[in-house]
Design an enzyme around this catalytic site. Structure first.
Site, mmCIF file in Angstrom:
data_model
loop_
_atom_site.group_PDB
_atom_site.id
_atom_site.type_symbol
_atom_site.label_atom_id
_atom_site.label_comp_id
_atom_site.label_asym_id
_atom_site.label_seq_id
_atom_site.Cartn_x
_atom_site.Cartn_y
_atom_site.Cartn_z
ATOM 1 N N ASN A 91 61.382 29.514 61.916
ATOM 2 C CA ASN A 91 61.698 30.849 61.379
ATOM 3 C C ASN A 91 60.597 31.857 61.692
ATOM 4 O O ASN A 91 59.971 32.437 60.820
ATOM 5 C CB ASN A 91 61.989 30.789 59.884
ATOM 6 C CG ASN A 91 60.846 30.192 59.069
ATOM 7 O OD1 ASN A 91 59.968 29.525 59.599
ATOM 8 N ND2 ASN A 91 60.884 30.438 57.765
ATOM 9 N N ASP A 304 55.065 21.961 53.563
ATOM 10 C CA ASP A 304 55.777 23.249 53.532
ATOM 11 C C ASP A 304 54.762 24.388 53.417
ATOM 12 O O ASP A 304 54.953 25.345 52.666
ATOM 13 C CB ASP A 304 56.794 23.308 52.392
ATOM 14 C CG ASP A 304 57.733 24.515 52.496
ATOM 15 O OD1 ASP A 304 57.733 25.172 53.551
ATOM 16 O OD2 ASP A 304 58.439 24.806 51.509
ATOM 17 N N HIS A 308 51.532 33.823 53.477
ATOM 18 C CA HIS A 308 52.106 35.166 53.390
ATOM 19 C C HIS A 308 51.001 36.205 53.364
ATOM 20 O O HIS A 308 49.917 35.966 52.807
ATOM 21 C CB HIS A 308 52.953 35.312 52.124
ATOM 22 C CG HIS A 308 54.255 34.565 52.175
ATOM 23 N ND1 HIS A 308 55.292 34.918 53.011
ATOM 24 C CD2 HIS A 308 54.681 33.474 51.496
ATOM 25 C CE1 HIS A 308 56.295 34.074 52.838
ATOM 26 N NE2 HIS A 308 55.948 33.184 51.925
#
Length: 434
Positions: A91, A304, A308
């Site tokens: 992604n 995971d 950010h």
């Protein structure tokens, strides 16, 4: 040709004490070792030697979101966490749905050289769930992609999922699923339960994960293909995976360190550092996940790792992005939650965080290998007594969104070798390699 390395007095897998001789990227002797002339000799007394860790679920954000993470900063964080290989999710922007993009990621990882970066290809074009991506082209590219995922978005259409499973079966690939029923989780902010009701936040019900896990297990059985379920988070999902394995379905599953330690009670602070997808669940879910990791129902632990940029987390809960860092803290969290509690041994950690991920990712010819003569020298040294307090600003990642800030963790990686080359050395060892 690099100098030979002798790692003296290491505790292999936390069991027997031995020395390891590394020459030309390969382990050439284990046991009582005589140091060759000119060798680097390091004293690993009190340290545990494990095969280099393999993370099947990492977000490196490059290309497209280099303000949050790059392949270089993510690789540095990985090496400091004891990882020698990571699988980079698709992604990105552009999405890794073509051979060109996955080759770019693979080549950049090789150029940096701190960890082996294996790209995960997208299942569908643009992660939109409408048309299958160029999976065959990615599989036959120099990146040799074998795992495909729309992670962050569930492959929701059962017809698309079936076709994807049929496609990857032709080259022994696997579909890696983010199990989330989109209709049941629209607008959700955290786990649906007592805490969400008290806080007034829209809930993400357990059944939204469990229904997709069950569907995909049945599809994998029907097709005779491999499916891997990401970040399992509920007790119900554990029971479905246990049932599927008993039935002989080719399904594997992972749990994350944060789902093995933290609960939805963390959301009471309204701190977006605890906002993650799937959400932190209840203590009973955590207990079920820990038991499933210990008994082998859950095959691997994966981070995971989701960095950010500050503006995507330093805001009100509802507007914040889902995700948290994990590469540098994983070993300490697993030691705290499972090793120090007696649920796992260090040999179990090697199985869950190195051997099984390498096998599932089809890189077990080089990674997840035994600490034995003739094997690649991918080695992690762990100091189980190196208690440290997590500080997001001090982590190697470009981002700082860790949920463990201010928490003391009991141990950490102190040295990482990739094919015999040190990719991370704590101050304890820096002088030895000068």
């Amino acid at each position: 040709m690099s100098r030979p390395i002798v790692i003296e007095n290491a505790s292999l897998y936390g069991d027997t004490t031995a020395s390891i001789l590394v020459e030309d990227g390969v382990i050439t002797a284990v046991g009582e070792v005589a140091a060759p002339e000119g060798a680097v000799v390091v004293d690993a007394t009190g340290l545990i030697a494990l095969p280099g860790l393999v993370d099947l679920h990492t977000h490196l954000r490059e290309p497209g979101r280099e303000d949050a993470e790059t392949i270089e900063t993510g690789s540095r964080a990985a090496s400091r966490g004891g990882w020698t290989a990571v699988f980079a999710m698709a992604n990105t922007n552009p999405v890794a749905d073509t051979a060109g993009v996955v080759e770019q990621v693979w080549s950049r990882g090789r150029e940096i050289g701190l960890v082996d970066v294996f790209p995960v290809g997208a299942v569908t074009v643009g992660l939109k769930g409408e048309h299958l991506s160029e999976m065959g082209a990615m599989a036959h590219s120099k990146a040799n992609v074998r795992l495909f995922s729309d992670d962050g978005v569930c492959v929701y259409d059962p017809v698309i999922m079936r076709r994807a499973l049929e496609y990857v079966k032709t080259f022994d690939g696997a579909i890696v699923q983010h199990a989330q029923d989109l209709r049941l989780t629209e607008g959700s902010q955290m786990h649906e339960g007592e805490v969400s009701a008290e806080l007034g936040l829209a809930g993400w019900p357990a059944v939204a994960e469990e229904s997709i896990v069950a569907r995909d297990a049945l599809l994998a059985e029907h097709v005779g293909s491999r499916v891997h379920v990401q970040h399992l988070s509920t007790a119900g999902s554990v029971e479905i995976i246990r049932w599927a394995k008993a039935r002989g379905i080719s399904v594997t599953a992972e749990a994350t360190p944060h789902h093995l330690l933290l609960t939805d009670e963390s959301a009471r602070t309204y701190d977006p550092l605890f906002k993650v997808n799937p959400p932190l669940r209840t203590q009973s879910d955590v207990d079920a996940l820990r038991a499933a990791v210990a008994d082998g129902t859950i095959d691997i632990i994966a981070t995971d790792h989701a960095p950010h940029a500050a503006e995507d987390k330093d805001c009100e809960w509802a507007a914040a992005s889902f995700g948290m860092l994990g590469l540098e803290t994983a070993l300490g969290v697993i030691q705290k939650a499972l090793v120090d509690t007696g649920a796992l041994t260090w040999r179990d950690v090697a199985r869950l965080m190195s051997e099984n991920p390498a096998r599932i990712g089809k890189v077990d010819d080089q990674h997840g290998r035994p600490l034995a003569e003739g094997e690649p020298a991918n080695i992690t040294l762990v100091d189980p007594a190196a208690a440290w307090t997590v500080d997001g600003a001090q982590l190697a990642s470009r981002a700082s969104n860790t949920p463990y800030g201010g928490m003391e963790l009991p141990g950490r990686a102190v040295a990482t070798l990739l094919r015999g080359e040190p990719t991370y050395l704590s101050p304890r060892f820096e002088g030895a390699f000068a």
